[in-house]
Structures are given as C-alpha cells and as structure tokens.
Scaffold this motif. Structure first.
Motif, PDB file in Angstrom:
ATOM      1  N   ARG A 295      -3.633  -5.326   6.942  1.00 47.85           N
ATOM      2  CA  ARG A 295      -3.587  -5.905   5.593  1.00 47.85           C
ATOM      3  C   ARG A 295      -4.884  -5.674   4.831  1.00 47.85           C
ATOM      4  O   ARG A 295      -4.892  -5.607   3.617  1.00 47.85           O
ATOM      5  CB  ARG A 295      -3.212  -7.381   5.633  1.00 47.85           C
ATOM      6  N   LYS A 298      -4.971  -2.781   2.301  1.00 45.94           N
ATOM      7  CA  LYS A 298      -4.111  -2.836   1.116  1.00 45.94           C
ATOM      8  C   LYS A 298      -4.747  -2.145  -0.095  1.00 45.94           C
ATOM      9  O   LYS A 298      -4.109  -1.375  -0.797  1.00 45.94           O
ATOM     10  CB  LYS A 298      -3.799  -4.292   0.791  1.00 45.94           C
ATOM     11  N   SER A 323       0.899  -2.071 -10.313  1.00 44.50           N
ATOM     12  CA  SER A 323       2.017  -2.987 -10.076  1.00 44.50           C
ATOM     13  C   SER A 323       2.190  -3.938 -11.256  1.00 44.50           C
ATOM     14  O   SER A 323       3.069  -3.725 -12.090  1.00 44.50           O
ATOM     15  CB  SER A 323       1.826  -3.738  -8.760  1.00 44.50           C
ATOM     16  N   HIS A 324       1.304  -4.935 -11.382  1.00 51.16           N
ATOM     17  CA  HIS A 324       1.464  -5.931 -12.452  1.00 51.16           C
ATOM     18  C   HIS A 324       0.727  -5.535 -13.732  1.00 51.16           C
ATOM     19  O   HIS A 324       0.948  -6.111 -14.786  1.00 51.16           O
ATOM     20  CB  HIS A 324       0.953  -7.289 -11.967  1.00 51.16           C
ATOM     21  N   LEU A 348       5.502   0.339  -3.921  1.00 51.06           N
ATOM     22  CA  LEU A 348       5.472  -1.116  -4.133  1.00 51.06           C
ATOM     23  C   LEU A 348       5.864  -1.872  -2.863  1.00 51.06           C
ATOM     24  O   LEU A 348       5.296  -2.921  -2.552  1.00 51.06           O
ATOM     25  CB  LEU A 348       6.413  -1.510  -5.283  1.00 51.06           C
ATOM     26  N   ARG A 349       6.814  -1.331  -2.126  1.00 50.59           N
ATOM     27  CA  ARG A 349       7.240  -1.983  -0.881  1.00 50.59           C
ATOM     28  C   ARG A 349       6.089  -2.047   0.120  1.00 50.59           C
ATOM     29  O   ARG A 349       5.891  -3.060   0.792  1.00 50.59           O
ATOM     30  CB  ARG A 349       8.428  -1.229  -0.260  1.00 50.59           C
ATOM     31  N   GLU A 352       3.568  -4.673  -1.065  1.00 58.22           N
ATOM     32  CA  GLU A 352       4.075  -6.035  -0.842  1.00 58.22           C
ATOM     33  C   GLU A 352       4.033  -6.414   0.641  1.00 58.22           C
ATOM     34  O   GLU A 352       3.784  -7.564   0.980  1.00 58.22           O
ATOM     35  CB  GLU A 352       5.523  -6.154  -1.356  1.00 58.22           C
ATOM     36  N   SER A 353       4.271  -5.446   1.483  1.00 57.69           N
ATOM     37  CA  SER A 353       4.321  -5.737   2.921  1.00 57.69           C
ATOM     38  C   SER A 353       2.948  -6.101   3.481  1.00 57.69           C
ATOM     39  O   SER A 353       2.825  -6.650   4.575  1.00 57.69           O
ATOM     40  CB  SER A 353       4.880  -4.541   3.690  1.00 57.69           C
TER      41      SER A 353
END
Ligand SMILES: Nc1nc2c(ncn2[C@@H]2O[C@H](COP(=O)(O)OP(=O)(O)O)[C@@H](O)[C@H]2O)c(=O)[nH]1
Ligand SMILES: [Mg+2]
Ligand SMILES: [Zn+2]
Length: 354
Positions: A295, A298, A323-324, A348-349, A352-353
C-alpha cells in the motif's frame, strides 16, 4: 552518518578476522570500537588469526535456502551446501530473509563452506503478507524479468492482472514481459494482436504462445536465454505447461504441491532457482503468489501505470492521481479516446485496492 560508516567499515574488516566474536557489534560505542581495534591489532601481531585469514573465497549463487542459515550454492559447475556465519544473524536480525534464492555470495571454500559475504542485491521479488502489516517476504533476488502469463481463454484474458503485475514488476525494478498463451483458442489472431499492441506501442515485449500448436515457444526460449526469469499469472494460464514444453526434465515442484499436501507429506514452499539447459535460471515458486503491491507504493502507481506518464502534461497538479482531480490530462485523453477507457478503469481499480 560518519559514525555509522565507521562502524560499517569496522564490521567489514572484522569479517575477515573472524575468530574475534562479533557479538552485539552494533551497540558498541566508538570508544569500545577503538578498544576492539587495538585488541584486533594485537591478535594480528601475535599471528593468531593466520588460519582464518587464509580464506579462499569463491563467488557463488544461492539456488535454494533450506533454513535461515543453510543453503545450496552453485559455485562454478558445483553445487555446495553452505552455512551462514553467525555474525550475519546479528547484523540483520530483524529481517527474515538474510539470504534468499538468487543472492550472489562469496564462500570460503577452504574450510566448511561458510558464506563470508553477501553481495548487494540489484532487486528483490517480494510478496507481502496478507495481514494489515503487509510484511515483505522476499521470494528471490537479482531477477531479470517476470513473464506475465495470461491465457487468451480458459481462463479469460485478464488485462487487469497484467497491469497489476506490470506495476509490481516496475516497482521491483524487474522487466515485465507479457505472454499471451492458448492462442489456439482464438478465432482470429488479429483480434488478440490488437489487444497486445497497446502494450507493444509502449515498449513492452509481448509474445503469443500456444502449447497445442507449439507457437511462440522458440521466441519465448530466446527471451529466457541467459536471463533469470519468473513466471507469474493466473492459475490455469499455462505457466507449468510452457515451462515443461521449454524443458521437460526441469524438476518443477509447482504441480505436485497440492498432492503432497493431501498425502500429508511435508514439502517446503521456499523458492529456488532452476537452471535452463539453454542458459539462465527459472525461479520456481511452489505454492507462492509471486508478486504483490504494497500500500505504500500507491503514490508510485500514477508514474508507472502503462501509458499514463506521457499524457500528464495537461494535469493541473504535478502530483495528480488522475482520479478525483479536475483539469486532468488523463481524464481528457480518456474522453477524447486517445487513452483506452478499459485501461483507465484498470488503473483506478489498482489505486482503490491499495
Ligand atoms: N488449448 C490450450 N490449452 C493449454 C495451453 N497451455 C496450457 N493449456 C492447458 O491449460 C491447463 C492449465 O495449464 P497449467 O500449465 O497447469 O497452468 P498454470 O496453472 O498456469 O501452471 C492445462 O489443462 C493445460 O493443458 C495452450 O496453449 N492451449
Ligand atoms: Mg502451474
Ligand atoms: Zn491527472
């Protein structure tokens, strides 16, 4: 910093004068170190270290680790069981993988085959524990490439998984190669090659193989030759079949592992290096998921996900995660069709993961 370097130097020097016990060397103060140095000098003067100083070091490669301190090392044409000197345990006591398959080492072959030095790793192939801590578990080191294998069908081609493996490989500084297997199941090759061309245009090597028809095997062999590789991908994609086709007598443990468990026979799930008869090594990882993303990685994903970095010119923020954010070059590219929406969703997946 300087003090640290001093201590390191001292440690290294002492490795060669190893009848001085090096317990707790990290906790020594500089005064104590200079005291040690004086003692060391005395010993040398007395000539007491002469045996140990006549080390005959030879470079080898760890093929398999049997316990934390015992391993099988290939030196020249020979395979030798070696032990790891006690001082390594003290230096690295917090990491489990003091040594790993793939490590280059210097072994003292004059005596009881002790590893005297571990050469710095160029990279590591790691997975992360499934718990919240995501502890790194090193599978192998000094690996050139990962052959990301996905079947065209049965199971269905999984580009999302390919993207994920590409990111993991790049983070680990290992070259990703894409292998699309079972192309005999495709109605037309044109269609698959179109899929692969997205990656090819970005400079990735893509090969198309079929065990049934023997296609792409020579090309794959050429790619593996004289390099150290690992196969990763979905179960059922055909990794074992490809490896068996390349070299039928390679003693892979991957397939047998579940049978062994059923019979209650203890088998190790450690990785090991197997030598191709055409040159190079294969990392055999029985029952081990070969790759993971941490993580903490990321924030690296926007910079390494296939095809994104060239399109970020229009992103308003230099650290845009696409993304946002508003005014994003990637989103624009997706809207005007210059970046495939499927790949963007895959990106994006992954984000998010993590
Ligand atoms: N049609 C077809 N089937 C294949 C091909 N390669 C492998 N298979 C089959 O796919 C299944 C899974 O293969 P396996 O090598 O065990 O996959 P692994 O889990 O990735 O090691 C086996 O039944 C193989 O016979 C191929 O190129 N074409
Ligand atoms: Mg298999
Ligand atoms: Zn952006």
């Amino acid at each position: 910093m300087n003090k640290k370097r001093e201590k390191k130097k001292f440690k290294r020097k002492n490795i060669k004068i190893s009848n001085i016990e090096l317990t707790d060397i990290d906790h020594f103060t500089d005064d104590e170190i200079s005291e040690e140095k004086r003692a060391e000098k005395k010993l040398i003067e007395k000539g007491k270290t002469s045996n140990k100083r006549n080390l005959k070091l030879e470079r080898g490669r760890i093929l398999e680790v049997r316990s934390n301190y015992k391993c099988l090392v290939k030196i020249g044409d020979k395979e030798l069981f070696c032990t790891l000197g006690g001082r390594f345990k003290q230096v690295n006591f917090e990491t489990k993988s003091i040594i790993t398959a793939g490590d280059y080492v210097n072994v003292d072959v004059s005596g009881d085959s002790r590893i005297e030095e571990i050469i710095d790793r160029t990279n590591t192939l790691s997975r992360f524990s499934d718990n919240d801590f995501q502890i790194e578990i090193i599978i192998a080191s000094n690996i050139d490439q990962v052959i990301i294998t996905s079947s065209y069908k049965d199971p269905q081609l999984n580009l999302g998984l390919i993207d994920r493996y590409i990111c993991a490989a790049k983070i680990s500084n290992i070259t990703p190669v894409i292998c699309i297997n079972k192309i005999d199941l495709a109605e037309s090759l044109k269609e698959i090659k179109q899929t692969g061309s997205f990656y090819e245009k970005l400079g990735f090597q893509v090969i198309y193989t079929s065990i049934k028809k023997g296609e792409g095997i020579t090309e794959l062999k050429e790619l593996l030759k004289d390099k150290d590789s690992v196969f990763s991908g979905h179960s059922g994609a055909g990794k074992s079949s490809l490896i068996n086709k390349l070299q039928p007598d390679l003693k892979l443990r991957t397939a047998e592992i579940s049978d062994y468990h059923r019979k209650g026979i203890h088998t190790t799930t450690r990785s090991r290096l197997l030598e191709w008869d055409f040159g190079g090594y294969l990392v055999d990882t029985p029952g081990i998921k070969t790759f993971g993303l941490h993580r903490n990685d990321k924030e690296k994903i926007p910079g390494i996900f296939p095809g994104l970095s060239v399109l970020t010119g229009e992103c308003k923020f230099f650290n845009c995660t696409h993304s946002h954010e508003m005014e994003c070059g990637i989103k624009k590219a997706v809207e005007n069709g210059s970046y495939p929406v499927e790949r963007y969703e895959s990106y994006l997946r992954i984000l998010e993961s993590l």
